[in-house]
Scaffold this active site. Structure first.
Site, PDB file in Angstrom:
ATOM      1  N   CYS A 112       0.631  -1.095  -0.039  1.00  0.00           N
ATOM      2  CA  CYS A 112      -0.017   0.016  -0.197  1.00  0.00           C
ATOM      3  C   CYS A 112       0.871   1.195   0.121  1.00  0.00           C
ATOM      4  O   CYS A 112       0.478   2.307  -0.680  1.00  0.00           O
ATOM      5  CB  CYS A 112      -0.865  -0.062   1.177  1.00  0.00           C
ATOM      6  SG  CYS A 112      -0.146   0.072   2.909  1.00  0.00           S
ATOM      7  N   HIS A 279      -1.874   1.734   7.165  1.00  0.00           N
ATOM      8  CA  HIS A 279      -2.218   1.409   5.826  1.00  0.00           C
ATOM      9  C   HIS A 279      -2.095   2.892   4.823  1.00  0.00           C
ATOM     10  O   HIS A 279      -2.267   3.882   5.677  1.00  0.00           O
ATOM     11  CB  HIS A 279      -3.699   1.075   5.657  1.00  0.00           C
ATOM     12  CG  HIS A 279      -4.130   0.579   4.229  1.00  0.00           C
ATOM     13  ND1 HIS A 279      -3.610  -0.070   3.601  1.00  0.00           N
ATOM     14  CD2 HIS A 279      -5.008   1.237   3.568  1.00  0.00           C
ATOM     15  CE1 HIS A 279      -3.975  -0.055   2.377  1.00  0.00           C
ATOM     16  NE2 HIS A 279      -5.234   0.383   2.516  1.00  0.00           N
ATOM     17  N   ASN A 299      -8.491   3.971  -2.083  1.00  0.00           N
ATOM     18  CA  ASN A 299      -7.797   2.787  -1.781  1.00  0.00           C
ATOM     19  C   ASN A 299      -7.173   1.834  -2.817  1.00  0.00           C
ATOM     20  O   ASN A 299      -7.515   2.295  -3.798  1.00  0.00           O
ATOM     21  CB  ASN A 299      -9.109   1.903  -0.654  1.00  0.00           C
ATOM     22  CG  ASN A 299      -8.318   1.082   0.226  1.00  0.00           C
ATOM     23  OD1 ASN A 299      -7.065   0.778   0.299  1.00  0.00           O
ATOM     24  ND2 ASN A 299      -9.077   0.621   0.831  1.00  0.00           N
TER      25      ASN A 299
END
Length: 336
Positions: A112, A279, A299
């Site tokens: 990520c 994240h 995302n």
């Protein structure tokens, strides 16, 4: 006797609360609990119930290192800040920048940190050139080759990713199986939604080898490397907004709690469940919905997760530490 009864009642109440808090984070019961405790956002099923929690935790790839370099902080003009609109969506301002609509998929890899970074870099080539130039930065090249950033699929650091962009450069590369650019992403997507067409999410992929050559496209690896002129950090709600409005998206990271896994719509704020990990994501814009301020975010769990891959996140109070570590940079457009 009354005292003992009262103590028993308190013990039972505490036990029931503890039982609720220990619900499986993907269960229907946990989703119902989230929706019963607040009304600012809607929880629903994203991950199939039998998705291993080890897989989900492995997606949280932000590694904090107190020894990592600090990027210089920038500021913005006070007059600009006071003139900013209540709502801002960059997809309306830069309509000829298709990457602003893109949702990538990191697959079974804790990359990520690299996805948020390369998404921002890609967007900013377009926003800085007002749509005249496009360059799709390769998340694969960054994940595999930036050894100072961390451990590839086992996690990395967004600030160091931006320093790598400035000092070493990153080649082009599209999503998995796209044959786009020099180094497309090599890890296959997996399904973060119960009704999607992708393979089931299981296991954890190893970091692919760093190859100083292109695996696709008719380009030369060294010539395809493109860099940043400068990279920096942004601090404070108003400065972040001004940065988004004038230059484009930024990368942020935050503490993910179990309820976030079930986000479907509305303005997210932590309601129930324990912490899962750190994240990284991309912040695009901001707004207000039903009186609640939010950041508009993208995302990297494919477009079947959440609101077609996007989500809104509580803004202005460093919720879940979202506003603590914001990074971005200016692309060098020469040669693009």
């Amino acid at each position: 006797m009354a005292l003992y009864i009262a103590i028993d009642i308190v013990f039972i109440a505490v036990t029931l609360v503890a039982a609720k808090d220990s619900l499986h984070p993907l269960s229907d019961e946990f989703i119902s609990l989230i929706n019963s405790k607040q009304s600012s956002w809607k929880a629903g099923r994203n991950f199939p119930l039998d998705t291993p929690l080890t897989h989900i935790k492995a997606l949280m790839g932000v590694v904090k290192n107190p020894l990592s370099p600090k990027l210089p902080a920038i500021t913005h003009d006070a007059d600009l800040i006071t003139s900013l609109p209540e709502n801002f969506d960059p997809r309306e301002k830069w309509q000829n920048c298709p990457s602003l609509n893109e949702i990538r998929d990191q697959g079974s890899c804790g990359s990520c940190w690299a996805f948020g970074a390369t998404e921002v870099m890609t967007d900013r080539v377009c926003t800085y050139s007002n749509g005249k130039k496009q360059f799709h930065y390769s998340a694969q090249d960054l994940v595999s080759c930036c050894t100072d950033c961390g451990d590839g699929c086992e996690g990395g650091q967004p600030p160091t990713a931006f320093l790598y962009w400035k000092n070493d450069g990153i080649v082009s590369g599209g999503q998995y199986n796209s044959s786009q650019g020099c180094r497309p992403y090599e890890i296959p997507p997996c399904e973060h939604h119960v009704d999607g067409p992708r393979p089931k999410c299981n296991g954890f992929d190893k970091t692919p080898e760093c190859l100083n050559k292109c695996t696709a496209g008719n380009v030369e690896y060294k010539k395809d490397k493109h860099r940043a002129k400068e990279v920096y950090s942004i601090h404070g709600e108003d400065i972040i907004k001004a940065e988004l409005y004038t230059k484009g998206p930024v990368e942020a990271d935050f503490i993910v709690f179990e309820d976030f896994l079930n986000y479907k719509s509305g303005v997210y704020s932590h309601t129930s469940g324990g912490a899962v990990g750190g994240h990284a994501i991309k912040i695009l814009g901001w707004g207000v919905e039903n009186g609640k301020k939010y950041w508009l975010c993208a995302n990297s769990w494919n477009n079947d997760w959440g609101d077609k891959g996007f989500f809104k996140f509580q803004r202005g109070d460093n919720h879940c530490e979202m506003e603590r570590d914001i990074v971005a940079g200016e692309p060098d457009l020469d040669g693009l």
